[in-house]
Design an enzyme around this catalytic site. Sequence first.
Site, PDB file in Angstrom:
ATOM      1  N   ASP A  29       0.834  -1.209   0.000  1.00  0.00           N
ATOM      2  CA  ASP A  29       0.000   0.000   0.000  1.00  0.00           C
ATOM      3  C   ASP A  29       0.868   1.258   0.000  1.00  0.00           C
ATOM      4  O   ASP A  29       1.983   1.245   0.517  1.00  0.00           O
ATOM      5  CB  ASP A  29      -0.895  -0.037   1.247  1.00  0.00           C
ATOM      6  CG  ASP A  29      -2.077   0.901   1.113  1.00  0.00           C
ATOM      7  OD1 ASP A  29      -2.299   1.455   0.021  1.00  0.00           O
ATOM      8  OD2 ASP A  29      -2.787   1.086   2.120  1.00  0.00           O
ATOM      9  N   ASN A  77     -10.764  -2.803  -6.149  1.00  0.00           N
ATOM     10  CA  ASN A  77      -9.959  -1.844  -6.916  1.00  0.00           C
ATOM     11  C   ASN A  77     -10.570  -1.457  -8.265  1.00  0.00           C
ATOM     12  O   ASN A  77     -10.153  -0.467  -8.878  1.00  0.00           O
ATOM     13  CB  ASN A  77      -8.530  -2.366  -7.142  1.00  0.00           C
ATOM     14  CG  ASN A  77      -7.651  -2.306  -5.909  1.00  0.00           C
ATOM     15  OD1 ASN A  77      -6.709  -3.076  -5.752  1.00  0.00           O
ATOM     16  ND2 ASN A  77      -7.944  -1.391  -4.995  1.00  0.00           N
TER      17      ASN A  77
HETATM   18  C1  FPP Z   1      -1.848   0.149  -3.497  1.00  0.00           C
HETATM   19  O1  FPP Z   1      -1.365   1.479  -3.434  1.00  0.00           O
HETATM   20  C2  FPP Z   1      -1.244  -0.567  -4.626  1.00  0.00           C
HETATM   21  C3  FPP Z   1      -1.943  -1.189  -5.622  1.00  0.00           C
HETATM   22  C4  FPP Z   1      -3.413  -1.203  -5.692  1.00  0.00           C
HETATM   23  C5  FPP Z   1      -1.261  -1.867  -6.752  1.00  0.00           C
HETATM   24  C6  FPP Z   1      -0.033  -2.637  -6.400  1.00  0.00           C
HETATM   25  C7  FPP Z   1       0.542  -3.231  -7.633  1.00  0.00           C
HETATM   26  C8  FPP Z   1       1.871  -3.285  -7.935  1.00  0.00           C
HETATM   27  C9  FPP Z   1       2.922  -2.771  -7.048  1.00  0.00           C
HETATM   28  C10 FPP Z   1       2.291  -3.916  -9.220  1.00  0.00           C
HETATM   29  C11 FPP Z   1       2.524  -5.402  -9.033  1.00  0.00           C
HETATM   30  C12 FPP Z   1       2.800  -6.040 -10.345  1.00  0.00           C
HETATM   31  C13 FPP Z   1       2.775  -7.390 -10.579  1.00  0.00           C
HETATM   32  C14 FPP Z   1       3.005  -7.900 -11.944  1.00  0.00           C
HETATM   33  C15 FPP Z   1       2.486  -8.381  -9.532  1.00  0.00           C
HETATM   34  P1  FPP Z   1      -2.413   2.664  -3.525  1.00  0.00           P
HETATM   35  O2  FPP Z   1      -2.596   3.028  -4.948  1.00  0.00           O
HETATM   36  O3  FPP Z   1      -3.680   2.270  -2.836  1.00  0.00           O
HETATM   37  O4  FPP Z   1      -1.695   3.811  -2.732  1.00  0.00           O
HETATM   38  P2  FPP Z   1      -2.390   4.977  -1.902  1.00  0.00           P
HETATM   39  O5  FPP Z   1      -3.097   4.305  -0.763  1.00  0.00           O
HETATM   40  O6  FPP Z   1      -1.223   5.811  -1.460  1.00  0.00           O
HETATM   41  O7  FPP Z   1      -3.312   5.703  -2.821  1.00  0.00           O
END
Ligand code: FPP
Length: 249
Positions: A29, A77
């Site tokens: 996250d 999501n």
């Molecule tokens: C949450 O941060 C993150 C995600 C929803 C996506 C995570 C995905 C990756 C790191 C890519 C992985 C790739 C593979 C191929 C497995 P957020 O967007 O919720 O952050 P925030 O809470 O700060 O808005």
Amino acid sequence: MSAKPTALQDLPVDLDKERLPEHVAVIMDGNGRWAKSHSLPRVMGHQKGVDTLKDLLRCCRDWGIPALTVYAFSTENWGRPIEEVRFLMTLFERVLRRELSDMMKEGVCIRFIGNLSSLSPSLQEEIMRSIKDTENNTGIQFTVATNYGGREEITQACKSIAAKVQQGLIQLDEINEITIEDHLYTKGLPSPDLLIRTSGEMRLSNFLLWQLAYAEIYVTSTLWPDFDRSQFHKALVSYQSRDRRYGKL
Ligand code: FPP
């Protein structure tokens, strides 16, 4: 995998190699906040998050942790802006295509958990290819939760067990915890010993609801793109300081 391995190549001396978790689960996250703090578009946080993930995977291999499961995309999501959802789907596809040969070289065995049928046909194809190509690899077991929701997983397990009862394949009083586990997406994987959540939120967010029953939880305020080996080291030190009693004295 092209991410440069960072320092801490060997298991740090203050960690007991006999008491490492067998399986680590991660809620990655804070990508959006990381991007914002660097005045970048949100999606650049996800992009950077991929490098972090690659190094964590390598770190698990270097330090002798046999299984890693990450939450890449939840059933919730889909509610994000369409451009971000599209970016993430394209990113998954691109990363899988690009990393397959390195995963083969490094012996990674990849699997996916979640409802994959609603992903685009091209992403499903890439997922199936990576599963099939890596299925006999004997290195780290890497599980990616994609369009995953713990409640959805338990619901589909209940449905398939109920269907078997209806068909007379299972008797009602034969159903036990192993029956449930055998109908979860994670069938065959040991339950995680340690759950790491970055960016400070104290929630499970519908991740591995059944499997995390006895996991130790480690929350750090570090945002996912900044979660490096030294952060992982801290999480493992904390894990090894815990007294895991499983409800006993
Ligand atoms: C949450 O941060 C993150 C995600 C929803 C996506 C995570 C995905 C990756 C790191 C890519 C992985 C790739 C593979 C191929 C497995 P957020 O967007 O919720 O952050 P925030 O809470 O700060 O808005």
